[in-house]
Design a protein around this motif. Structure first.
Motif, PDB file in Angstrom:
ATOM      1  N   ILE A 148       1.054  -1.139  -0.043  1.00  0.00           N
ATOM      2  CA  ILE A 148      -0.136   0.354  -0.024  1.00  0.00           C
ATOM      3  C   ILE A 148       0.638   0.908  -0.100  1.00  0.00           C
ATOM      4  CG2 ILE A 148      -2.132   1.463   0.972  1.00  0.00           C
ATOM      5  CD1 ILE A 148      -2.756  -1.180   2.162  1.00  0.00           C
ATOM      6  N   ILE A 149       1.196   1.678   0.504  1.00  0.00           N
ATOM      7  CA  ILE A 149       2.160   2.897   1.052  1.00  0.00           C
ATOM      8  C   ILE A 149       3.017   3.272   0.250  1.00  0.00           C
ATOM      9  CG2 ILE A 149       3.835   4.071   2.517  1.00  0.00           C
ATOM     10  CD1 ILE A 149       3.024   2.111   5.456  1.00  0.00           C
ATOM     11  N   LEU A 150       4.681   1.891  -0.319  1.00  0.00           N
ATOM     12  CA  LEU A 150       5.289   1.917  -0.853  1.00  0.00           C
ATOM     13  C   LEU A 150       4.077   2.489  -2.893  1.00  0.00           C
ATOM     14  CD1 LEU A 150       8.689   2.387  -1.923  1.00  0.00           C
ATOM     15  CD2 LEU A 150       7.941  -0.706  -2.654  1.00  0.00           C
ATOM     16  N   PRO A 151       3.847   1.845  -3.129  1.00  0.00           N
ATOM     17  CA  PRO A 151       3.065   2.480  -4.457  1.00  0.00           C
ATOM     18  C   PRO A 151       2.363   3.798  -4.194  1.00  0.00           C
ATOM     19  CG  PRO A 151       2.308   0.040  -3.699  1.00  0.00           C
ATOM     20  CD  PRO A 151       2.530   0.405  -2.450  1.00  0.00           C
ATOM     21  N   LEU A 152       1.855   4.278  -3.435  1.00  0.00           N
ATOM     22  CA  LEU A 152       1.849   5.629  -3.437  1.00  0.00           C
ATOM     23  C   LEU A 152       2.785   6.918  -2.989  1.00  0.00           C
ATOM     24  CD1 LEU A 152      -1.747   5.076  -0.262  1.00  0.00           C
ATOM     25  CD2 LEU A 152      -1.573   5.083  -3.229  1.00  0.00           C
TER      26      LEU A 152
END
Length: 480
Positions: free
Chosen positions: A184-188
């Motif tokens: 979740i966090i890395l792609p954003l």
């Protein structure tokens, strides 16, 4: 550092004709006639983020894990003192953003590190970048620490289990934060522009509004005193029939109070309003950017968070009074692990803090780029590599640090006053030329006093915390 050209006007050593441009013109050129200059500056591109999306992003940057500790802070200050402190911090935060925007307008730059470089040269640039990095890594760690502690309990509750005796991997918080960070966090965090996160920021704020509504609802549905709290109090020495103190004090709201935990209140409140590393990046991406327009974004965001913080603290405190936990969600768990509304609230908070992490990561990456690669154009390898490295470091901290509470207090007492008070004040005094405002002019005197207030705040907060540590008094996670 060579100063920019602004809207076709060359900037030499002087500041002729700057007054009007600093306040009313757009700092970064994106008109057709200045396209050649755009290619040479790291932060130069046309802002495309709307006013509303900018408010979402800045509000999301302000709101964080600190909201879960505000009811506990109110229990250790009393209602009136808490409101005074909260209002004071909110007003001072808005004023410090004004100083930042004014300083940025003078030098035509919208990066905190560039302001440090303009004010004190390379050491100032390193100082600003280091403070932003330390503070935001602490903030990211606090968010992921909530994921680590809460997500296993939420999964466990959804499965209808009362304990995690099986030791399954999906109930291990360390594995879960790695999965959340990767999926979740890395792609954003890999998005090129911060403005694109406006939609996730809006959803994150919606989750926290649901949290606030639930706190208000629970206030009118939880009896006082709760039997479990009464029994807990009995266990520590009031188990006789003469329970006057328990009965009289438990459901009584205090207007003013002071104890060993009050020392943590001001750092918690200061930490809760720190959004200054995100202000200039959001300003850079604001459509039709002017100082007045960005100040409007900041004022609306701070006002919205002030109302949200106040209502959360007030209704959380009036629900549990002196027995509120330092993390409000832990107090609601005493209602039972399978309370459906509480379970949904915990899930909403998890979503909110998870979606806040990428917004906080952007200023750290920008600070590192400004320090390590100041003259390099955008490159995807650096963009991705810094995001991955930051998440890797933060995950290690969350996995191996058993408790983040003391770190959180130290960060709130050092980096928060630096970002809110000290740096904006001294940047303003150093950057705004004497031709516009003499050193003894009222605005510069106010800015200098503002920076001095930050030093006083830092010394007092650190002193209180150190005294609390050395006194050997209990600093348990529970309320009093």
């Amino acid at each position: 550092m060579e100063l920019q050209k602004m809207n076709g006007h060359s900037r030499d050593d002087g500041f002729d004709g700057l007054d009007a441009m600093a306040e009313h013109d757009e700092f970064l050129p994106h008109k057709a006639g200045v396209k050649k200059d755009k290619d040479s500056h790291f932060t130069d591109f046309e802002g495309k983020t709307s006013f509303g999306m900018s408010i979402f992003n800045l509000s999301n940057a302000i709101m964080g894990s600190g909201i879960l500790g505000l009811a506990y802070a109110m229990s250790n200050t009393g209602i009136i003192l808490f409101i005074i402190l909260l209002l004071s911090i909110a007003i001072l935060s808005a004023y410090s953003i004004h100083l930042l925007l004014r300083s940025a307008g003078v030098v035509g730059m919208r990066a905190y590190e560039q302001l440090g470089n303009r004010a004190f040269g390379h050491p100032g640039k390193l100082l600003a970048g280091s403070i932003i990095t330390v503070h935001n890594i602490g903030a990211m760690s606090s968010y992921l620490f909530i994921v680590k502690s809460e997500l296993p309990l939420v999964i466990q509750a959804f499965m209808g289990r009362d304990d995690a005796t099986g030791g399954e991997w999906f109930l291990n918080g360390n594995y879960l934060i790695i999965i959340v960070s990767t999926a979740i966090i890395l792609p954003l965090a890999l998005m090129k522009q911060l403005g694109y996160l406006g939609y996730t920021s809006g959803f994150s704020l919606s989750c926290m509004v649901f949290f606030l509504i639930s706190v208000i609802y629970k206030k009118f549905n939880i009896p006082c005193p709760m039997p479990d709290f009464h029994n807990t109090t009995d266990d520590i020495g009031h188990n006789d029939n003469n329970g006057m103190n328990v009965t009289d004090d438990f459901c009584e709201a205090k207007l003013f109070t002071y104890n060993s935990q009050t020392a943590y209140t001001v750092p918690i409140l200061a930490f809760a309003f720190v959004c200054h590393p995100e202000v200039l990046p959001i300003y850079t991406e604001l459509r039709d950017a002017t100082k007045k327009r960005m100040q409007g974004v900041a004022n609306v965001s701070i006002l919205a968070m002030f109302v949200m913080y106040l209502l959360t603290a007030l209704f959380g405190y009036l629900t549990f009074f002196g027995n509120v936990e330092s993390e409000l969600l832990h107090t609601y768990i005493k209602l039972g692990p399978h309370d459906v509304l509480v379970l949904c609230v915990r899930l909403a908070v998890l979503v909110a803090v998870t979606l806040t992490v990428p917004v906080v990561l952007f200023p750290i990456r920008r600070a590192l780029l400004q320090i390590l690669f100041p003259e390099k154009p955008f490159h995807w390898a650096r963009h991705i590599g810094i995001a991955f490295s930051l998440l890797f470091v933060v995950n290690l901290l969350v996995i191996f640090v058993p408790s983040i509470r003391d770190i959180f207090g130290l960060i709130g007492a050092t980096s928060a006053p630096s970002l809110i008070f000290i740096l904006p004040g001294i940047f303003y005094v150093r950057i705004v030329p004497e031709e516009q405002e003499p050193l003894m002019s009222r605005p510069k005197i106010m800015a200098a006093c503002f920076a001095g207030l930050g030093f006083v705040f830092m010394i007092m907060s650190l002193s209180f915390i150190i005294i609390d540590w050395t006194s050997g008094e209990s600093r348990s996670m529970g309320g009093h």
